[in-house]
Design a protein around this motif. Structure first.
Motif, mmCIF file in Angstrom:
data_model
loop_
_atom_site.group_PDB
_atom_site.id
_atom_site.type_symbol
_atom_site.label_atom_id
_atom_site.label_comp_id
_atom_site.label_asym_id
_atom_site.label_seq_id
_atom_site.Cartn_x
_atom_site.Cartn_y
_atom_site.Cartn_z
ATOM 1 N N TYR A 56 -33.831 75.938 7.464
ATOM 2 C CA TYR A 56 -33.779 77.140 7.211
ATOM 3 C C TYR A 56 -32.596 78.009 7.601
ATOM 4 C CZ TYR A 56 -38.899 76.094 7.233
ATOM 5 O OH TYR A 56 -40.000 75.542 6.933
ATOM 6 N N ASN A 57 -31.525 77.050 7.546
ATOM 7 C CA ASN A 57 -30.309 77.688 7.600
ATOM 8 C C ASN A 57 -30.049 78.877 8.983
ATOM 9 O OD1 ASN A 57 -27.398 77.810 7.283
ATOM 10 N ND2 ASN A 57 -27.470 79.543 5.700
ATOM 11 N N LEU A 58 -30.750 78.617 10.150
ATOM 12 C CA LEU A 58 -30.829 79.493 11.252
ATOM 13 C C LEU A 58 -30.534 78.596 12.385
ATOM 14 C CD1 LEU A 58 -34.425 81.149 10.508
ATOM 15 C CD2 LEU A 58 -32.109 82.170 10.135
ATOM 16 N N SER A 59 -29.877 79.215 13.288
ATOM 17 C CA SER A 59 -29.556 78.603 14.598
ATOM 18 C C SER A 59 -30.669 78.417 15.490
ATOM 19 C CB SER A 59 -28.593 79.579 15.491
ATOM 20 O OG SER A 59 -29.367 80.355 16.029
ATOM 21 N N MET A 60 -30.906 77.210 16.245
ATOM 22 C CA MET A 60 -31.903 76.944 16.882
ATOM 23 C C MET A 60 -32.148 77.856 17.948
ATOM 24 S SD MET A 60 -31.324 72.716 17.727
ATOM 25 C CE MET A 60 -29.859 72.630 18.223
ATOM 26 N N GLU A 61 -31.096 78.606 18.717
ATOM 27 C CA GLU A 61 -31.394 79.759 19.298
ATOM 28 C C GLU A 61 -32.111 80.843 18.843
ATOM 29 O OE1 GLU A 61 -28.443 78.229 18.861
ATOM 30 O OE2 GLU A 61 -28.210 77.012 20.695
ATOM 31 N N TYR A 62 -31.749 81.080 17.737
ATOM 32 C CA TYR A 62 -32.572 82.170 16.842
ATOM 33 C C TYR A 62 -34.006 81.835 16.672
ATOM 34 C CZ TYR A 62 -33.254 85.966 13.696
ATOM 35 O OH TYR A 62 -33.659 87.135 12.966
ATOM 36 N N ILE A 63 -34.187 80.594 16.510
ATOM 37 C CA ILE A 63 -35.472 80.040 16.142
ATOM 38 C C ILE A 63 -36.444 79.979 17.464
ATOM 39 C CG2 ILE A 63 -37.187 78.496 14.936
ATOM 40 C CD1 ILE A 63 -34.827 77.735 12.972
ATOM 41 N N PHE A 64 -36.032 79.130 18.297
ATOM 42 C CA PHE A 64 -36.725 78.814 19.326
ATOM 43 C C PHE A 64 -36.401 79.671 20.687
ATOM 44 C CE2 PHE A 64 -36.374 75.206 16.454
ATOM 45 C CZ PHE A 64 -37.628 75.086 16.230
ATOM 46 N N PHE A 65 -35.245 80.523 20.826
ATOM 47 C CA PHE A 65 -35.100 80.855 21.975
ATOM 48 C C PHE A 65 -34.879 82.483 21.707
ATOM 49 C CE2 PHE A 65 -33.192 76.803 22.143
ATOM 50 C CZ PHE A 65 -33.904 76.274 23.230
ATOM 51 N N GLY A 66 -34.853 83.510 22.830
ATOM 52 C CA GLY A 66 -34.526 84.761 22.635
ATOM 53 C C GLY A 66 -35.509 85.679 23.209
ATOM 54 N N LYS A 67 -35.508 86.794 23.129
ATOM 55 C CA LYS A 67 -36.299 88.001 23.754
ATOM 56 C C LYS A 67 -37.892 87.665 23.281
ATOM 57 C CE LYS A 67 -32.722 91.384 23.697
ATOM 58 N NZ LYS A 67 -32.225 92.744 23.142
ATOM 59 N N GLN A 68 -38.273 87.454 22.152
ATOM 60 C CA GLN A 68 -39.615 87.012 21.694
ATOM 61 C C GLN A 68 -40.091 85.818 22.544
ATOM 62 O OE1 GLN A 68 -41.525 89.263 19.918
ATOM 63 N NE2 GLN A 68 -43.208 88.030 20.636
ATOM 64 N N ALA A 69 -39.268 84.970 22.468
ATOM 65 C CA ALA A 69 -39.701 83.497 23.351
ATOM 66 C C ALA A 69 -39.825 84.028 24.728
ATOM 67 C CB ALA A 69 -38.785 82.542 23.190
ATOM 68 N N ASP A 70 -39.070 84.889 25.238
ATOM 69 C CA ASP A 70 -39.239 85.296 26.853
ATOM 70 C C ASP A 70 -40.611 86.078 27.002
ATOM 71 O OD1 ASP A 70 -36.913 83.943 27.280
ATOM 72 O OD2 ASP A 70 -35.597 85.723 27.084
ATOM 73 N N PHE A 71 -40.731 86.955 26.002
ATOM 74 C CA PHE A 71 -41.868 87.761 26.043
ATOM 75 C C PHE A 71 -43.253 86.854 25.999
ATOM 76 C CE2 PHE A 71 -45.360 89.984 23.936
ATOM 77 C CZ PHE A 71 -45.691 90.951 24.784
ATOM 78 N N ASP A 72 -43.158 86.072 24.847
ATOM 79 C CA ASP A 72 -44.208 84.967 24.667
ATOM 80 C C ASP A 72 -44.725 84.214 26.173
ATOM 81 O OD1 ASP A 72 -44.746 85.961 22.283
ATOM 82 O OD2 ASP A 72 -43.743 84.344 21.315
ATOM 83 N N ARG A 73 -43.393 83.926 26.577
ATOM 84 C CA ARG A 73 -43.729 83.002 27.908
ATOM 85 C C ARG A 73 -44.281 83.834 29.107
ATOM 86 N NH1 ARG A 73 -38.722 81.910 28.619
ATOM 87 N NH2 ARG A 73 -38.451 80.335 27.210
#
Length: 83
Positions: A56-73
């Motif tokens: 998908y030409n996206l960084s792993m951090e963009y897909i799997f980490f970040g603010k949304q992932a923190d919120f979901d967790r």
């Protein structure tokens, strides 16, 4: 280590107008494994994260980490799920 996808892997696939078969053809991820990951990406392997990121030409951090992932967790923990 568990990973929570920032974006649903199925959504990424559909946004790119790809079928499951096309994704398996373009990655090393078998069809049955891809189906599982689209329903539960918390147990995704590092090599699979790399394949998805490259496809998908996206960084792993963009897909799997970040603010949304923190919120979901945090929401999952609040609702009594596993951290």
């Amino acid at each position: 280590m568990k990973f929570v996808s920032r974006y649903c892997l199925k959504d990424l696939r559909e946004l790119n107008r790809l079928t499951l078969e096309q994704v398996t053809d373009r990655t090393t991820i078998p069809l049955e494994r891809l189906k599982f990951l689209e329903s539960d990406s918390t147990k995704i392997e590092a090599s699979e994260r790399q394949c998805i990121s490259k496809l998908y030409n996206l960084s792993m951090e963009y897909i799997f980490f970040g603010k949304q992932a923190d919120f979901d967790r945090k929401l999952n923990e609040y609702l009594g799920g596993t951290p």
